[in-house]
Design a protein around this motif. Structure first.
Motif, PDB file in Angstrom:
ATOM      1  N   ALA A 234       0.835  -1.197   0.000  1.00 48.41           N
ATOM      2  CA  ALA A 234       0.000   0.000   0.000  1.00 48.41           C
ATOM      3  C   ALA A 234       0.872   1.251   0.000  1.00 48.41           C
ATOM      4  O   ALA A 234       1.909   1.297   0.672  1.00 48.41           O
ATOM      5  N   PRO A 235       0.479   2.276  -0.754  1.00 51.01           N
ATOM      6  CA  PRO A 235       1.328   3.470  -0.845  1.00 51.01           C
ATOM      7  C   PRO A 235       1.306   4.315   0.413  1.00 51.01           C
ATOM      8  O   PRO A 235       0.302   4.420   1.107  1.00 51.01           O
ATOM      9  N   ASP A 236       2.450   4.911   0.707  1.00 48.24           N
ATOM     10  CA  ASP A 236       2.562   5.948   1.721  1.00 48.24           C
ATOM     11  C   ASP A 236       3.746   6.831   1.350  1.00 48.24           C
ATOM     12  O   ASP A 236       4.478   6.548   0.405  1.00 48.24           O
ATOM     13  N   GLU A 237       3.953   7.892   2.100  1.00 51.60           N
ATOM     14  CA  GLU A 237       4.969   8.882   1.747  1.00 51.60           C
ATOM     15  C   GLU A 237       6.390   8.454   2.093  1.00 51.60           C
ATOM     16  O   GLU A 237       7.370   9.089   1.657  1.00 51.60           O
ATOM     17  N   GLY A 238       6.560   7.382   2.865  1.00 47.88           N
ATOM     18  CA  GLY A 238       7.880   6.971   3.323  1.00 47.88           C
ATOM     19  C   GLY A 238       8.907   6.750   2.220  1.00 47.88           C
ATOM     20  O   GLY A 238      10.023   7.298   2.272  1.00 47.88           O
ATOM     21  N   PRO A 239       8.614   5.925   1.201  1.00 48.05           N
ATOM     22  CA  PRO A 239       9.600   5.695   0.140  1.00 48.05           C
ATOM     23  C   PRO A 239      10.044   6.970  -0.574  1.00 48.05           C
ATOM     24  O   PRO A 239      11.230   7.110  -0.917  1.00 48.05           O
ATOM     25  N   LEU A 240       9.129   7.901  -0.807  1.00 46.46           N
ATOM     26  CA  LEU A 240       9.516   9.143  -1.465  1.00 46.46           C
ATOM     27  C   LEU A 240      10.482   9.944  -0.596  1.00 46.46           C
ATOM     28  O   LEU A 240      11.530  10.406  -1.080  1.00 46.46           O
ATOM     29  N   LEU A 241      10.169  10.110   0.683  1.00 48.99           N
ATOM     30  CA  LEU A 241      11.018  10.898   1.564  1.00 48.99           C
ATOM     31  C   LEU A 241      12.371  10.221   1.757  1.00 48.99           C
ATOM     32  O   LEU A 241      13.415  10.900   1.793  1.00 48.99           O
ATOM     33  N   ASP A 242      12.390   8.895   1.866  1.00 46.46           N
ATOM     34  CA  ASP A 242      13.666   8.173   1.983  1.00 46.46           C
ATOM     35  C   ASP A 242      14.517   8.385   0.736  1.00 46.46           C
ATOM     36  O   ASP A 242      15.737   8.594   0.821  1.00 46.46           O
ATOM     37  N   TYR A 243      13.889   8.315  -0.433  1.00 45.96           N
ATOM     38  CA  TYR A 243      14.594   8.519  -1.698  1.00 45.96           C
ATOM     39  C   TYR A 243      15.188   9.924  -1.767  1.00 45.96           C
ATOM     40  O   TYR A 243      16.359  10.112  -2.137  1.00 45.96           O
ATOM     41  N   LEU A 244      14.393  10.934  -1.415  1.00 48.04           N
ATOM     42  CA  LEU A 244      14.876  12.308  -1.485  1.00 48.04           C
ATOM     43  C   LEU A 244      16.029  12.545  -0.519  1.00 48.04           C
ATOM     44  O   LEU A 244      17.035  13.184  -0.875  1.00 48.04           O
ATOM     45  N   GLU A 245      15.908  12.046   0.689  1.00 46.85           N
ATOM     46  CA  GLU A 245      16.975  12.250   1.679  1.00 46.85           C
ATOM     47  C   GLU A 245      18.261  11.549   1.264  1.00 46.85           C
ATOM     48  O   GLU A 245      19.362  12.097   1.435  1.00 46.85           O
ATOM     49  N   ALA A 246      18.137  10.348   0.693  1.00 44.36           N
ATOM     50  CA  ALA A 246      19.334   9.629   0.252  1.00 44.36           C
ATOM     51  C   ALA A 246      19.978  10.320  -0.957  1.00 44.36           C
ATOM     52  O   ALA A 246      21.204  10.523  -0.994  1.00 44.36           O
ATOM     53  N   LYS A 247      19.176  10.691  -1.931  1.00 39.82           N
ATOM     54  CA  LYS A 247      19.709  11.291  -3.152  1.00 39.82           C
ATOM     55  C   LYS A 247      20.373  12.637  -2.883  1.00 39.82           C
ATOM     56  O   LYS A 247      21.528  12.871  -3.277  1.00 39.82           O
ATOM     57  N   PHE A 248      19.654  13.523  -2.215  1.00 50.59           N
ATOM     58  CA  PHE A 248      20.183  14.872  -2.021  1.00 50.59           C
ATOM     59  C   PHE A 248      21.187  14.938  -0.868  1.00 50.59           C
ATOM     60  O   PHE A 248      22.050  15.825  -0.848  1.00 50.59           O
ATOM     61  N   GLY A 249      21.083  13.990   0.056  1.00 52.89           N
ATOM     62  CA  GLY A 249      22.105  13.892   1.079  1.00 52.89           C
ATOM     63  C   GLY A 249      23.463  13.567   0.463  1.00 52.89           C
ATOM     64  O   GLY A 249      24.491  14.096   0.865  1.00 52.89           O
ATOM     65  N   GLU A 250      23.470  12.708  -0.558  1.00 54.31           N
ATOM     66  CA  GLU A 250      24.715  12.359  -1.244  1.00 54.31           C
ATOM     67  C   GLU A 250      25.208  13.530  -2.101  1.00 54.31           C
ATOM     68  O   GLU A 250      26.390  13.875  -2.076  1.00 54.31           O
ATOM     69  N   ILE A 251      24.291  14.129  -2.883  1.00 57.57           N
ATOM     70  CA  ILE A 251      24.704  15.231  -3.770  1.00 57.57           C
ATOM     71  C   ILE A 251      25.299  16.385  -2.976  1.00 57.57           C
ATOM     72  O   ILE A 251      26.308  16.987  -3.375  1.00 57.57           O
ATOM     73  N   TYR A 252      24.693  16.694  -1.831  1.00 60.46           N
ATOM     74  CA  TYR A 252      25.121  17.840  -1.041  1.00 60.46           C
ATOM     75  C   TYR A 252      26.030  17.449   0.139  1.00 60.46           C
ATOM     76  O   TYR A 252      26.372  18.290   0.961  1.00 60.46           O
ATOM     77  N   ARG A 253      26.396  16.164   0.196  1.00 64.77           N
ATOM     78  CA  ARG A 253      27.342  15.663   1.212  1.00 64.77           C
ATOM     79  C   ARG A 253      26.886  16.014   2.629  1.00 64.77           C
ATOM     80  O   ARG A 253      27.648  16.541   3.442  1.00 64.77           O
ATOM     81  N   LEU A 254      25.636  15.719   2.893  1.00 67.69           N
ATOM     82  CA  LEU A 254      25.069  16.034   4.206  1.00 67.69           C
ATOM     83  C   LEU A 254      25.483  15.011   5.255  1.00 67.69           C
ATOM     84  O   LEU A 254      25.682  13.840   4.937  1.00 67.69           O
TER      85      LEU A 254
END
Length: 493
Positions: free
Chosen positions: A473-493
């Protein structure tokens, strides 16, 4: 035999209605691409006339009789009847004169909005906007029959969703999005901006190749230029538009990929469903899941941008970006900006949340039309830390309210939520996804989406469509996890 005949007669009648609706849609496409400016008033009358015909067909008393007598033989027939019954129940609540007046006013309003936007003249648009809101509130009151007006409008685009359910999702998303944006903008590792001039003709040649890479069937479609990119049609006639700015090729490229996501959904539906209620996307949220996963999770991925970097070097020569990795970071650069359609993945949903709150207040009557510009500007400054410099970068930037699409905006964010879930399932099922995207080959992803989701059209309810495709069932978790992982890497957070 009587029951079989009732179903057959109903579906034959419905097929003609769907065909007429496609003609109406083609008039809308023409209005935004090729119609001469002087035809606006006449086009409004034409749209009103065809809406009158469609409303009469959709409320024909014979539909109720056929629905009573028809006995569905399988799940497909059950779904067809469900859609027809839902449409009939909704349409019979709306007076024909009101439906025609909405069609006429919103057709004319679109041109008035476009001129006001070009002139940055809010005052020129406000009286028309007030008319549109008044008509949509009347329609919502007829549909809601004592219930929430905004819920009645949302249900037109996302069946089963309510302002409360959407608001709860947004409330859960906002803290993580705001925290991620703050960390990204504070990072010392900021990607370079794209700089230079990129010829329009070369952009359009590459954008056609991008559309092909994502599976757009040119034998059943075409690409045109529009002020606000969109996709139109279904089945064997699905058209897309884009826009070109020589200083910003990403606008053209990613607008095109986004609209190809919509078009691929329509082109990918089972041909047996054509010109029936199942022959189109089941909801705007599910539709947006396709455009957003094409544009962002696939089109802005490290793998695909590596291929795109090579294509841009071939077509434009050296353009100031030295490597595929630097290009990937530039494509995904997060920066303050006014325009929703140009917003990065981190901030996009915050743009939607703002519009969701403003339009709910307009429909409820808590926000007067004449106060909308000030409310927009105040909220934008509070949410994004930037003062709106002109109306075309503020409340006049989007076409949606001029054409009466109240309740539509939240489906963009729902589409992002659904896309996050689809990406999680796609990666589990297609382990060589990145290797293929690095070659400019999106077919493993688009083929998976076609099989798992697109071909089913309106067969299932929206949330069931995503659940069946993902296996959960869909929820917002996968989207937020994806964004945090992707942009955390790009911006070296």
């Amino acid at each position: 035999m009587a029951n079989d005949r009732a179903y057959d007669d109903l579906m034959a009648f419905q097929r003609e209605t769907e065909a007429l609706a496609q003609i109406s849609g083609r008039l809308g496409w023409d209005q935004e691409t090729m119609m001469p400016r002087g035809a606006a008033e006449q086009r409004g009358e034409e749209m009103s006339a065809i809406e009158g015909v469609l409303h009469a067909r959709r409320t024909d008393p014979r539909i109720a009789e056929w629905l009573d007598r028809a006995k569905p033989a399988d799940a497909v027939a059950q779904a067809q009847l469900r859609h027809i019954r839902r449409s009939y129940n909704r349409m019979t609540k709306v007076p024909a004169a009101l439906a025609q007046e909405i069609a006429r006013v919103t057709s004319v309003a679109q041109g008035i909005w476009a001129e006001a936007r070009a002139a940055n003249d809010v005052a020129a648009f406000l009286p028309t906007l007030a008319d549109v809101i008044r008509l949509r509130r009347e329609e919502a009151a007829a549909l809601a029959q004592g219930g929430d007006l905004y819920d009645a409008l949302v249900d037109d685009y996302e069946p089963g969703a309510t302002a409360a359910s959407i608001g709860a999702i947004f409330d859960r998303m906002r803290p993580r999005l705001v925290a991620l944006r703050a960390a990204v903008l504070a990072s010392p590792h900021q990607p370079a901006a794209l700089d230079g001039s990129f010829g329009a003709d070369a952009q359009l040649r590459l954008t056609r190749d991008l559309a092909s890479a994502f599976g757009y069937d040119w034998s059943r479609g075409r690409l045109d230029i529009a002020v606000h990119p969109f996709s139109s049609g279904s089945g064997n006639d699905v058209r897309i538009t884009t826009r070109v700015a020589e200083s910003d090729p990403f606008n053209c490229f990613y607008s095109t990929i986004h609209e190809v996501g919509h078009a691929a959904y329509e082109q990918g539906i089972d041909p047996d469903y054509r010109l029936t209620p199942l022959g189109q996307g089941v909801s705007m949220g599910v539709h947006e899941s396709q455009s957003r996963i094409y544009e962002n999770q696939l089109g802005r991925s490290r793998a695909f941008t590596g291929w795109l970097f090579g294509q841009m070097q071939e077509r434009f020569g050296a353009f100031g970006i030295s490597s595929p990795e630097e290009f990937y970071r530039t494509v995904n650069r997060v920066q303050p900006g006014y325009i929703r359609t140009e917003a990065d993945e981190v901030q996009y949903n915050l743009h939607i949340m703002m519009r969701f709150d403003l339009e709910r207040a307009l429909i409820k009557g808590d926000l007067a039309v004449q106060d909308l510009e000030a409310a927009w500007n105040d909220r934008f400054l509070a949410d994004f830390g930037v003062a709106v410099d002109r109306p075309s970068n503020g409340m006049l930037q989007d076409v949606h309210w001029s054409v009466g699409l109240f309740g539509y905006f939240p489906t963009y964010a729902l589409g992002n939520v659904f896309a996050g879930c689809l990406l999680k399932a796609l990666k589990a099922d297609v382990p060589d996804l990145d290797a293929r995207l690095a070659q400019g080959d999106a077919s493993p992803a688009t083929g998976w989406l076609r099989e798992k989701l697109q071909r089913h059209g309106g067969l299932r309810l929206p949330v069931e469509t995503i659940t069946q495709a993902c296996g959960f069932a869909p929820d917002e978790g996968p989207l937020l996890d994806y964004l945090e992982a992707k942009f955390g890497e790009i911006y070296r957070l």
